[in-house]
Design a protein around this motif. Structure first.
Motif, PDB file in Angstrom:
ATOM      1  N   PRO A  11       0.797  -1.230   0.000  1.00 54.11           N
ATOM      2  CA  PRO A  11       0.000   0.000   0.000  1.00 54.11           C
ATOM      3  C   PRO A  11       0.831   1.283   0.000  1.00 54.11           C
ATOM      4  CG  PRO A  11      -0.226  -1.172   2.093  1.00 54.11           C
ATOM      5  CD  PRO A  11       0.565  -2.055   1.178  1.00 54.11           C
ATOM      6  N   ALA A  12       2.091   1.211   0.375  1.00 53.92           N
ATOM      7  CA  ALA A  12       2.949   2.396   0.391  1.00 53.92           C
ATOM      8  C   ALA A  12       3.572   2.683  -0.972  1.00 53.92           C
ATOM      9  CB  ALA A  12       4.059   2.230   1.434  1.00 53.92           C
TER      10      ALA A  12
ATOM     11  N   ALA B 205       6.112   5.705  -0.766  1.00 55.40           N
ATOM     12  CA  ALA B 205       5.858   6.910   0.019  1.00 55.40           C
ATOM     13  C   ALA B 205       6.267   6.697   1.468  1.00 55.40           C
ATOM     14  CB  ALA B 205       4.378   7.272  -0.057  1.00 55.40           C
ATOM     15  N   ALA B 206       6.662   7.786   2.102  1.00 53.73           N
ATOM     16  CA  ALA B 206       7.020   7.752   3.520  1.00 53.73           C
ATOM     17  C   ALA B 206       5.780   7.437   4.355  1.00 53.73           C
ATOM     18  CB  ALA B 206       7.598   9.103   3.934  1.00 53.73           C
ATOM     19  N   PRO B 207       5.972   6.851   5.537  1.00 53.81           N
ATOM     20  CA  PRO B 207       4.825   6.598   6.421  1.00 53.81           C
ATOM     21  C   PRO B 207       4.086   7.912   6.686  1.00 53.81           C
ATOM     22  CG  PRO B 207       6.788   5.503   7.257  1.00 53.81           C
ATOM     23  CD  PRO B 207       7.230   6.381   6.113  1.00 53.81           C
TER      24      PRO B 207
ATOM     25  N   GLU C 227      16.714  11.231  -7.882  1.00 58.11           N
ATOM     26  CA  GLU C 227      17.005  12.356  -6.980  1.00 58.11           C
ATOM     27  C   GLU C 227      15.821  13.318  -6.916  1.00 58.11           C
ATOM     28  OE1 GLU C 227      21.207  14.473  -6.074  1.00 58.11           O
ATOM     29  OE2 GLU C 227      20.529  14.543  -8.156  1.00 58.11           O
ATOM     30  N   ALA C 228      15.225  13.621  -8.070  1.00 60.52           N
ATOM     31  CA  ALA C 228      14.074  14.528  -8.116  1.00 60.52           C
ATOM     32  C   ALA C 228      12.875  13.930  -7.381  1.00 60.52           C
ATOM     33  CB  ALA C 228      13.711  14.837  -9.570  1.00 60.52           C
ATOM     34  N   LEU C 229      12.698  12.625  -7.479  1.00 63.69           N
ATOM     35  CA  LEU C 229      11.588  11.981  -6.759  1.00 63.69           C
ATOM     36  C   LEU C 229      11.799  12.059  -5.248  1.00 63.69           C
ATOM     37  CD1 LEU C 229      11.061   8.949  -9.161  1.00 63.69           C
ATOM     38  CD2 LEU C 229       9.452  10.826  -8.756  1.00 63.69           C
ATOM     39  N   PHE C 230      13.025  11.831  -4.796  1.00 63.36           N
ATOM     40  CA  PHE C 230      13.322  11.960  -3.368  1.00 63.36           C
ATOM     41  C   PHE C 230      13.167  13.412  -2.898  1.00 63.36           C
ATOM     42  CE2 PHE C 230      15.323   7.737  -3.583  1.00 63.36           C
ATOM     43  CZ  PHE C 230      14.923   7.201  -2.368  1.00 63.36           C
ATOM     44  N   ASP C 231      13.432  14.354  -3.785  1.00 63.00           N
ATOM     45  CA  ASP C 231      13.334  15.767  -3.428  1.00 63.00           C
ATOM     46  C   ASP C 231      11.909  16.211  -3.103  1.00 63.00           C
ATOM     47  OD1 ASP C 231      16.061  16.129  -3.592  1.00 63.00           O
ATOM     48  OD2 ASP C 231      16.010  17.100  -5.576  1.00 63.00           O
ATOM     49  N   THR C 232      10.918  15.381  -3.418  1.00 66.22           N
ATOM     50  CA  THR C 232       9.541  15.740  -3.038  1.00 66.22           C
ATOM     51  C   THR C 232       9.396  15.750  -1.515  1.00 66.22           C
ATOM     52  OG1 THR C 232       8.738  13.448  -3.055  1.00 66.22           O
ATOM     53  CG2 THR C 232       8.576  14.692  -5.141  1.00 66.22           C
ATOM     54  N   GLY C 233      10.313  15.065  -0.830  1.00 67.47           N
ATOM     55  CA  GLY C 233      10.300  15.043   0.629  1.00 67.47           C
ATOM     56  C   GLY C 233       9.443  13.942   1.234  1.00 67.47           C
ATOM     57  N   GLU C 234       8.667  13.257   0.421  1.00 63.49           N
ATOM     58  CA  GLU C 234       7.793  12.217   0.959  1.00 63.49           C
ATOM     59  C   GLU C 234       8.024  10.854   0.322  1.00 63.49           C
ATOM     60  OE1 GLU C 234       3.856  13.475   2.484  1.00 63.49           O
ATOM     61  OE2 GLU C 234       3.984  14.892   0.793  1.00 63.49           O
ATOM     62  N   VAL C 235       9.178  10.696  -0.311  1.00 62.91           N
ATOM     63  CA  VAL C 235       9.516   9.439  -0.971  1.00 62.91           C
ATOM     64  C   VAL C 235      10.641   8.758  -0.189  1.00 62.91           C
ATOM     65  CG1 VAL C 235      10.512   8.439  -3.072  1.00 62.91           C
ATOM     66  CG2 VAL C 235       8.758  10.208  -3.243  1.00 62.91           C
TER      67      VAL C 235
ATOM     68  N   GLN D  98      12.839  -6.710  -4.242  1.00 62.10           N
ATOM     69  CA  GLN D  98      13.190  -5.310  -4.459  1.00 62.10           C
ATOM     70  C   GLN D  98      11.969  -4.542  -4.931  1.00 62.10           C
ATOM     71  OE1 GLN D  98      16.475  -5.440  -7.290  1.00 62.10           O
ATOM     72  NE2 GLN D  98      17.867  -4.932  -5.635  1.00 62.10           N
ATOM     73  N   GLY D  99      12.083  -3.223  -4.902  1.00 59.66           N
ATOM     74  CA  GLY D  99      11.014  -2.356  -5.386  1.00 59.66           C
ATOM     75  C   GLY D  99       9.795  -2.448  -4.496  1.00 59.66           C
ATOM     76  N   ALA D 100       8.612  -2.463  -5.100  1.00 60.57           N
ATOM     77  CA  ALA D 100       7.368  -2.508  -4.343  1.00 60.57           C
ATOM     78  C   ALA D 100       7.294  -3.741  -3.464  1.00 60.57           C
ATOM     79  CB  ALA D 100       6.173  -2.480  -5.294  1.00 60.57           C
ATOM     80  N   CYS D 101       7.961  -4.799  -3.871  1.00 62.28           N
ATOM     81  CA  CYS D 101       7.898  -6.061  -3.133  1.00 62.28           C
ATOM     82  C   CYS D 101       8.778  -6.050  -1.887  1.00 62.28           C
ATOM     83  CB  CYS D 101       8.321  -7.210  -4.043  1.00 62.28           C
ATOM     84  SG  CYS D 101       7.301  -7.313  -5.521  1.00 62.28           S
ATOM     85  N   SER D 102       9.720  -5.133  -1.816  1.00 59.99           N
ATOM     86  CA  SER D 102      10.679  -5.098  -0.727  1.00 59.99           C
ATOM     87  C   SER D 102      10.030  -4.928   0.643  1.00 59.99           C
ATOM     88  CB  SER D 102      11.690  -3.977  -0.980  1.00 59.99           C
ATOM     89  OG  SER D 102      12.579  -3.873   0.086  1.00 59.99           O
ATOM     90  N   GLY D 103       9.144  -3.976   0.787  1.00 62.11           N
ATOM     91  CA  GLY D 103       8.532  -3.740   2.091  1.00 62.11           C
ATOM     92  C   GLY D 103       7.083  -4.156   2.145  1.00 62.11           C
ATOM     93  N   CYS D 104       6.665  -4.942   1.190  1.00 57.97           N
ATOM     94  CA  CYS D 104       5.263  -5.324   1.079  1.00 57.97           C
ATOM     95  C   CYS D 104       4.851  -6.279   2.190  1.00 57.97           C
ATOM     96  CB  CYS D 104       5.030  -5.981  -0.274  1.00 57.97           C
ATOM     97  SG  CYS D 104       3.338  -6.511  -0.528  1.00 57.97           S
ATOM     98  N   PRO D 105       3.688  -6.035   2.801  1.00 60.54           N
ATOM     99  CA  PRO D 105       3.218  -6.938   3.848  1.00 60.54           C
ATOM    100  C   PRO D 105       3.031  -8.379   3.366  1.00 60.54           C
ATOM    101  CG  PRO D 105       1.881  -4.935   3.780  1.00 60.54           C
ATOM    102  CD  PRO D 105       2.802  -4.898   2.603  1.00 60.54           C
ATOM    103  N   SER D 106       2.747  -8.562   2.068  1.00 69.45           N
ATOM    104  CA  SER D 106       2.510  -9.918   1.573  1.00 69.45           C
ATOM    105  C   SER D 106       3.757 -10.563   0.968  1.00 69.45           C
ATOM    106  CB  SER D 106       1.375  -9.915   0.547  1.00 69.45           C
ATOM    107  OG  SER D 106       1.717  -9.131  -0.563  1.00 69.45           O
ATOM    108  N   SER D 107       4.925  -9.913   1.084  1.00 73.78           N
ATOM    109  CA  SER D 107       6.130 -10.473   0.454  1.00 73.78           C
ATOM    110  C   SER D 107       6.539 -11.800   1.078  1.00 73.78           C
ATOM    111  CB  SER D 107       7.289  -9.481   0.482  1.00 73.78           C
ATOM    112  OG  SER D 107       7.709  -9.229   1.801  1.00 73.78           O
ATOM    113  N   THR D 108       6.362 -11.946   2.380  1.00 72.33           N
ATOM    114  CA  THR D 108       6.704 -13.215   3.030  1.00 72.33           C
ATOM    115  C   THR D 108       5.812 -14.329   2.499  1.00 72.33           C
ATOM    116  OG1 THR D 108       7.431 -12.061   5.004  1.00 72.33           O
ATOM    117  CG2 THR D 108       6.944 -14.390   5.246  1.00 72.33           C
TER     118      THR D 108
END
Length: 192
Positions: free
Chosen positions: A11-12, A65-67, A43-51, A158-168
């Protein structure tokens, strides 16, 4: 130019499809603003401050996105950054070369492989490339082989799957089941 957006199981993370090639070969993950220094787009995507994460696939960019970040406000910013980049024809990496492509090296293996297992490792990599990696890419991520020893396959999401709750669950039930079915020597899949 129109950029499509797809949700991912995480979801993030949202997957952005610019309708053209992003990476000519391989994938690249940026887990911090410091890591993004090699790519003006990241770099530009991180510069949004919420990535908190950016991932380049063959034809997509996944953004995490950041929590507490509100996608309804962040999504238009990300689309604007992506549009600026792709319309301008700017290089993906500083210097415009392919130096930022992430390819796992032998040093990235987390277990010492037995040379006698070369056929099993080849079968594992074949299944990863033909069946598993395309499915994981559909969800905005990638999977990297990190080694095989004594029936245990080590993989990294990696990517969206890295921190995904369903990755395990994906690793243990989906990927492990598929590998066990086709390669009887595989007894377990572990996250690296």
């Amino acid at each position: 130019m129109f950029i499509e957006t797809e949700t991912t199981p995480n979801p993030a993370t949202l997957k952005f499809l610019p309708g053209r090639q992003v990476m000519p070969a391989g994938t690249r993950e940026f887990a911090s603003p410091e890591a993004a220094a090699s790519s003006p787009l990241a770099e530009a995507l991180f510069d949004t401050g919420e990535v908190t994460g950016v991932f380049f696939g063959a034809d997509f960019v996944s953004v995490t996105a950041a929590p507490g970040a509100d996608w309804s406000q962040l999504k238009p910013q990300v689309v604007a950054v992506l549009l600026d980049h792709f319309v301008s024809g700017a290089p993906l990496f500083a210097g415009g070369d392919a130096g930022g492509i992430s390819v796992p090296a032998e040093a990235d293996r987390i277990v010492e492989e037995d040379p006698a297992d070369a056929d099993i490792v080849a079968q594992i990599n074949e299944l990863l490339e033909t069946r598993i990696r395309p499915a994981v890419a559909n969800d905005g991520g990638d999977i990297i082989y990190r080694g095989y020893r004594d029936g245990v396959v080590h993989l990294q999401m990696q990517g969206a799957c890295s921190g995904c709750p369903s990755s395990t669950a994906t690793l243990k039930h989906g990927i492990e089941g598929l590998l066990k079915h086709y390669i009887p020597e595989v007894t377990e899949v572990r996250a690296a």
